[in-house]
Design an enzyme around this catalytic site. Structure first.
Site, PDB file in Angstrom:
ATOM      1  N   HIS A 153      21.497  25.147 -11.819  1.00  0.00           N
ATOM      2  CA  HIS A 153      22.563  26.255 -12.333  1.00  0.00           C
ATOM      3  C   HIS A 153      21.928  27.638 -12.267  1.00  0.00           C
ATOM      4  O   HIS A 153      20.751  27.870 -12.260  1.00  0.00           O
ATOM      5  CB  HIS A 153      22.371  25.746 -14.032  1.00  0.00           C
ATOM      6  CG  HIS A 153      23.107  24.565 -14.432  1.00  0.00           C
ATOM      7  ND1 HIS A 153      24.369  24.148 -14.107  1.00  0.00           N
ATOM      8  CD2 HIS A 153      22.518  23.430 -14.717  1.00  0.00           C
ATOM      9  CE1 HIS A 153      24.675  22.802 -14.410  1.00  0.00           C
ATOM     10  NE2 HIS A 153      23.437  22.454 -15.119  1.00  0.00           N
ATOM     11  N   THR A 201      -3.980  -5.137   0.599  1.00  0.00           N
ATOM     12  CA  THR A 201      -3.246  -3.703   0.814  1.00  0.00           C
ATOM     13  C   THR A 201      -3.957  -2.959   1.689  1.00  0.00           C
ATOM     14  O   THR A 201      -3.405  -2.233   2.279  1.00  0.00           O
ATOM     15  CB  THR A 201      -2.970  -3.032  -0.360  1.00  0.00           C
ATOM     16  OG1 THR A 201      -4.205  -2.821  -1.171  1.00  0.00           O
ATOM     17  CG2 THR A 201      -2.077  -4.043  -1.359  1.00  0.00           C
ATOM     18  N   LYS A 235       0.728  -1.219  -0.050  1.00  0.00           N
ATOM     19  CA  LYS A 235      -0.106   0.007   0.037  1.00  0.00           C
ATOM     20  C   LYS A 235       1.012   1.350   0.009  1.00  0.00           C
ATOM     21  O   LYS A 235       1.663   1.448   0.812  1.00  0.00           O
ATOM     22  CB  LYS A 235      -0.888  -0.069   1.027  1.00  0.00           C
ATOM     23  CG  LYS A 235      -1.989   0.876   1.057  1.00  0.00           C
ATOM     24  CD  LYS A 235      -3.191   0.361   0.305  1.00  0.00           C
ATOM     25  CE  LYS A 235      -4.766   0.908   0.249  1.00  0.00           C
ATOM     26  NZ  LYS A 235      -5.352   0.373  -0.468  1.00  0.00           N
TER      27      LYS A 235
END
Length: 301
Positions: A250, A57, A12
């Site tokens: 950057h 689950t 889950k």
């Protein structure tokens, strides 16, 4: 040619659990995102649809919520260890369990200059992470615990260089001896123990990572990552390995010359993509087996 079932697991994902401690007038809050993954012989579920060995689950979700109350949720490492051991020790078909947890920090709201006992505002420097893997039962049981963090955005305005790199016909990047260096750091560290002051170690490791980023005069982000990992290992004997992933956020010097304005390394364009992605592991040469905590469930970090 035979076609067979390969490695499989199920669980889950992303159970959002908030645990509030109300034992005193000054409440405490822990806010986590918990994912479970179970391994074992679940081939029948895939091949014939036989669910007799499958712990739903939904049951895993309910267990995660119940354990937040029954076992407590003070450190995510200890909570994950309780969950993983439960699934392996108490559910016969489960041979290994992996628990991954993210924790979202809160800080107390200030009311008339004082911290309020039961009101918080979201604290957003980074997300704390942990994973616990338990495999086998009884005397043969093995456990791996990792701590970590992600989304730690950190920047320094000087003390970073990049030059002397290999060049070919497509190289246009100009070398520099003074640049902005910034990243959104992901770090994981692998413990050699199942008992520690998890919260103290987390705070200490984070402080070391930030300090090394700041004080190391960097000739490359790669060098900085190595020094960060090395410093953590020197400080904590209970950590075997540190893995670091650092996108180079950057900052390019913006051309103001068209306006007749001098830009003496002061105004930059923050470019979010594409970006260099630097990843490294720093490990003790006598580090114990990393096990499935590293190899079976995750990439470099």
């Amino acid at each position: 040619m035979a076609i067979v079932l390969g490695d499989h697991q199920y669980g889950k994902a992303e159970n959002r659990i908030v645990r509030i401690y109300r034992d005193s007038p000054r409440h405490e809050i822990h806010d986590v995102n918990v994912s479970t993954a179970l391994r074992g012989d679940f081939a029948a579920a895939h091949l014939t649809g036989d669910q007799s060995s499958v712990l739903p689950t939904d049951t895993q979700k309910q267990t995660a919520y119940a354990f937040a109350k029954e076992k407590g949720l003070v450190s995510i490492e200890e909570y994950g260890l309780e969950l993983a051991r439960h699934f392996v020790d108490d559910v016969p078909p489960v041979e290994a369990a992996r628990i991954e947890i993210e924790e979202y920090a809160w800080e107390r709201a200030l009311v008339d200059g004082a911290e309020h006992d039961h009101t918080w505002v979201r604290k957003g420097q980074e997300v704390r992470t942990a994973s616990v893997t338990v495999e086998g039962t009884g005397d043969e049981q093995r456990t791996w615990i990792t701590g970590g963090l992600k989304d730690l955005v950190i920047l320094k305005s000087t003390g970073s260089e990049f030059h002397g790199f290999y060049e070919d016909e497509y190289t246009v990047l100009q070398p520099t001896t003074d640049r902005v260096m910034a990243t959104s750091l992901v770090a994981k560290w692998r413990f050699t123990t199942t008992e520690a002051d998890w919260n103290e170690v987390y705070a200490g490791v984070k402080a070391i990572l930030v300090k090394q980023f700041a004080v190391v005069h960097s000739l490359a982000l790669q060098q900085t990552l190595f020094e960060m990992g090395k410093a953590v290992l020197e400080a904590y004997d209970s950590i075997a390995e540190v893995r670091l992933s650092a996108p180079n956020k950057h900052h390019f010097l913006y051309d103001l010359s068209r306006f007749g304005v001098e830009n003496d390394n002061e105004v930059f364009h923050a470019d979010d993509r594409p970006y260099g992605l630097i990843q490294a592991s720093v490990i003790r040469d006598d580090a114990p087996d990393a096990g499935p905590a590293w190899h079976q469930y995750s990439g470099l970090v």
